[in-house]
Write a protein that holds these residues in place. Structure first.
Motif, PDB file in Angstrom:
ATOM      1  N   THR A  44       1.295   3.883  -4.739  1.00 30.99           N
ATOM      2  CA  THR A  44       1.430   2.730  -3.838  1.00 30.99           C
ATOM      3  C   THR A  44       2.681   1.936  -4.211  1.00 30.99           C
ATOM      4  O   THR A  44       3.237   2.082  -5.317  1.00 30.99           O
ATOM      5  CB  THR A  44       0.204   1.810  -3.933  1.00 30.99           C
ATOM      6  OG1 THR A  44       0.091   1.329  -5.288  1.00 30.99           O
ATOM      7  CG2 THR A  44      -1.069   2.549  -3.533  1.00 30.99           C
ATOM      8  N   GLN A  70      -0.271  -7.898   6.433  1.00 26.12           N
ATOM      9  CA  GLN A  70      -1.386  -7.359   5.651  1.00 26.12           C
ATOM     10  C   GLN A  70      -1.210  -7.632   4.162  1.00 26.12           C
ATOM     11  O   GLN A  70      -2.188  -7.893   3.445  1.00 26.12           O
ATOM     12  CB  GLN A  70      -1.511  -5.867   5.902  1.00 26.12           C
ATOM     13  CG  GLN A  70      -1.909  -5.509   7.329  1.00 26.12           C
ATOM     14  CD  GLN A  70      -1.963  -4.007   7.562  1.00 26.12           C
ATOM     15  OE1 GLN A  70      -1.800  -3.209   6.613  1.00 26.12           O
ATOM     16  NE2 GLN A  70      -2.204  -3.600   8.804  1.00 26.12           N
ATOM     17  N   SER A  71       0.034  -7.598   3.700  1.00 26.00           N
ATOM     18  CA  SER A  71       0.289  -7.872   2.278  1.00 26.00           C
ATOM     19  C   SER A  71      -0.033  -9.323   1.936  1.00 26.00           C
ATOM     20  O   SER A  71      -0.639  -9.616   0.896  1.00 26.00           O
ATOM     21  CB  SER A  71       1.738  -7.551   1.941  1.00 26.00           C
ATOM     22  OG  SER A  71       2.015  -6.188   2.179  1.00 26.00           O
ATOM     23  N   ALA A 100      -3.772  -9.853   1.716  1.00 25.66           N
ATOM     24  CA  ALA A 100      -4.357  -9.372   0.459  1.00 25.66           C
ATOM     25  C   ALA A 100      -4.025 -10.294  -0.706  1.00 25.66           C
ATOM     26  O   ALA A 100      -4.865 -10.537  -1.592  1.00 25.66           O
ATOM     27  CB  ALA A 100      -3.864  -7.947   0.176  1.00 25.66           C
ATOM     28  N   VAL A 158      -1.443  -5.552  -6.325  1.00 25.46           N
ATOM     29  CA  VAL A 158      -2.333  -5.619  -5.158  1.00 25.46           C
ATOM     30  C   VAL A 158      -1.954  -4.444  -4.267  1.00 25.46           C
ATOM     31  O   VAL A 158      -0.967  -4.501  -3.521  1.00 25.46           O
ATOM     32  CB  VAL A 158      -2.186  -6.968  -4.423  1.00 25.46           C
ATOM     33  CG1 VAL A 158      -3.139  -7.029  -3.230  1.00 25.46           C
ATOM     34  CG2 VAL A 158      -2.418  -8.137  -5.364  1.00 25.46           C
ATOM     35  N   GLU A 159      -2.706  -3.396  -4.355  1.00 24.42           N
ATOM     36  CA  GLU A 159      -2.333  -2.147  -3.692  1.00 24.42           C
ATOM     37  C   GLU A 159      -2.902  -2.071  -2.262  1.00 24.42           C
ATOM     38  O   GLU A 159      -3.611  -1.132  -1.905  1.00 24.42           O
ATOM     39  CB  GLU A 159      -2.835  -0.954  -4.512  1.00 24.42           C
ATOM     40  CG  GLU A 159      -2.241  -0.924  -5.920  1.00 24.42           C
ATOM     41  CD  GLU A 159      -2.769   0.226  -6.735  1.00 24.42           C
ATOM     42  OE1 GLU A 159      -1.938   0.977  -7.307  1.00 24.42           O
ATOM     43  OE2 GLU A 159      -3.997   0.394  -6.807  1.00 24.42           O
ATOM     44  N   GLU A 160      -2.570  -3.049  -1.486  1.00 25.16           N
ATOM     45  CA  GLU A 160      -2.998  -3.090  -0.092  1.00 25.16           C
ATOM     46  C   GLU A 160      -1.836  -3.606   0.761  1.00 25.16           C
ATOM     47  O   GLU A 160      -0.949  -4.303   0.270  1.00 25.16           O
ATOM     48  CB  GLU A 160      -4.213  -4.010   0.088  1.00 25.16           C
ATOM     49  CG  GLU A 160      -5.461  -3.579  -0.664  1.00 25.16           C
ATOM     50  CD  GLU A 160      -6.614  -4.538  -0.448  1.00 25.16           C
ATOM     51  OE1 GLU A 160      -6.516  -5.371   0.482  1.00 25.16           O
ATOM     52  OE2 GLU A 160      -7.592  -4.470  -1.207  1.00 25.16           O
ATOM     53  N   GLY A 161      -1.924  -3.233   2.037  1.00 21.78           N
ATOM     54  CA  GLY A 161      -0.944  -3.750   2.988  1.00 21.78           C
ATOM     55  C   GLY A 161       0.146  -2.769   3.317  1.00 21.78           C
ATOM     56  O   GLY A 161       0.822  -2.245   2.423  1.00 21.78           O
ATOM     57  N   ARG A 162       0.284  -2.508   4.603  1.00 22.91           N
ATOM     58  CA  ARG A 162       1.348  -1.625   5.071  1.00 22.91           C
ATOM     59  C   ARG A 162       2.458  -2.390   5.778  1.00 22.91           C
ATOM     60  O   ARG A 162       3.459  -1.784   6.157  1.00 22.91           O
ATOM     61  CB  ARG A 162       0.760  -0.564   6.010  1.00 22.91           C
ATOM     62  CG  ARG A 162      -0.266   0.340   5.319  1.00 22.91           C
ATOM     63  CD  ARG A 162      -0.829   1.350   6.294  1.00 22.91           C
ATOM     64  NE  ARG A 162       0.219   2.146   6.914  1.00 22.91           N
ATOM     65  CZ  ARG A 162      -0.007   3.096   7.853  1.00 22.91           C
ATOM     66  NH1 ARG A 162      -1.260   3.318   8.270  1.00 22.91           N
ATOM     67  NH2 ARG A 162       0.981   3.788   8.359  1.00 22.91           N
ATOM     68  N   GLY A 194       0.816  -1.204   0.000  1.00 25.36           N
ATOM     69  CA  GLY A 194       0.000   0.000   0.000  1.00 25.36           C
ATOM     70  C   GLY A 194       0.856   1.264   0.000  1.00 25.36           C
ATOM     71  O   GLY A 194       1.977   1.263  -0.523  1.00 25.36           O
TER      72      GLY A 194
END
Length: 362
Positions: A247, A277-278, A281, A269-273, A239
């Motif tokens: 991102t 979390q990655s 996703a 996959v534009e999620e997860g910090r 993210g």
């Protein structure tokens, strides 16, 4: 070793003329007397006289080499036998008498003693009659022992086992961090390039759409794996911070397209910090496409923790870390990264969460 009165014939004997025996018929007396040479012979050594009867009624001469004459029947024999000594009437000579009693021989080690006459049976008191069984008092009944429920070990053994248990736990507690540290180091040396469903590139820092040196090293290694045919698809994940314009997944996808990877073979996959979390996703994308296997691309020291998280989400993941970039240049940096990942892995095992430690991916 012999003792007194041991029945071997060395104890003093009583005079047969004064001592009386309960069985006179079973007693014979033998006495030594003077030895006189026989008259009418040339040598005294060849003839001796033996007298069976004190009166001399049954005296016969015996000579060596001649058979003995039969004893006439009807001759009275006495229970005495007299043997003459070498000098008749010599001073200091004494009669040697030994008494023999017919009866049961004594046992071994027991002396032969004369039986003392006991009181007559008429004078003995009558034996008491045995009491009937019903009249005898019953013995007091013992209280039965209550069975013990459980017999524990002795206190000393219990303390000994407890001490060993505490020592073993301390050794395990000290060995686990070092064992995990070695596991992280070993996994960092592995390079899995087996055919898989997708290549997953874990995100890192980016600067306004430009990947950082650490992230660029990961993308370059994913390009190599794609060209080798390890997987037909590359998945970039990550993210952005609140003030970022791009991102991590989008900046990685743009970089791969610039180097020649087809855009339709890249999924961003534009999620997860963070890593957890990655992976969460990415697992959703794998469920949509019915994928099971993956090759994770990250830093060498980050491989073990990312593979553990992927396995918890149902992804059979191998690791193929990048061998270039700031994370693997200096030896001191490698040791710091291994120690950091060891602590982060234990944090994940205990709390099932990603650690808050941040990597300086300049």
């Amino acid at each position: 070793m012999r003792t007194a009165n041991d029945g071997r014939g060395e104890e003093p004997w009583e005079d047969p003329t004064t001592a009386s025996s309960p069985d006179d018929e079973a007693t014979r007396v033998f006495s030594r007397e003077t030895l006189t040479p026989a008259s009418g012979t040339g040598a005294a050594d060849d003839t001796r006289e033996f007298s069976r009867d004190p009166d001399g009624e049954a005296t016969r001469p015996f000579r060596r080499g001649e058979p003995p004459e039969p004893v006439p029947t009807g001759t009275a024999r006495t229970g005495e036998s007299t043997r003459a000594t070498d000098a008749q009437g010599a001073p200091g000579s004494a009669a040697f008498t030994r008494r023999f009693v017919r009866g049961r021989p004594p046992g071994r080690g027991q002396a032969l003693r004369p039986t003392a006459p006991g009181p007559p049976e008429e004078d003995l008191p009558p034996a008491p009659e045995p009491e009937p069984l019903d009249a005898r008092p019953e013995p007091p009944s013992r209280r039965p022992r209550e069975p013990r429920e459980s017999r524990g070990p002795r206190r000393g053994r219990r303390r000994f086992r407890l001490r060993w248990l505490v020592t073993l736990l301390l050794l395990i507690a000290l060995a686990l961090p070092f064992g995990t540290w070695g596991w992280v180091w070993y996994t960092a040396r592995q390079d899995d390039r087996v055919p898989s469903d997708a290549i997953v590139v874990l995100g890192a820092s980016q600067y306004n759409g430009v990947p950082s040196p650490v992230y660029e090293a990961r993308l370059r290694h994913a390009q190599v794996l794609y060209l080798e045919g390890v997987a037909p698809v590359i998945v970039t994940v990550g993210g952005k911070l609140p003030d970022d314009n791009f991102t991590e997944a989008a900046s990685g996808r743009n970089w791969l397209i610039e180097v020649g990877v087809p855009g339709d073979q890249i999924i961003a996959v534009e999620e997860g910090r963070d890593t957890l979390q990655s992976i969460d996703a990415v697992s959703e994308v794998f469920e949509e496409h019915s994928w099971d296997t993956a090759i994770l691309v990250s830093d060498p020291w980050h491989s073990l923790r990312s593979a553990q998280m992927a396995a918890d989400y149902g992804i059979d993941a191998g690791t193929s870390p990048s061998r270039s970039g700031p994370a693997v240049i200096e030896r001191s940096t490698q040791l710091w990264y291994i120690s950091r990942e060891t602590a982060a892995l234990w944090y994940y095992w205990i709390f099932k969460d990603s650690s808050d430690l941040q990597v300086n991916a300049a």
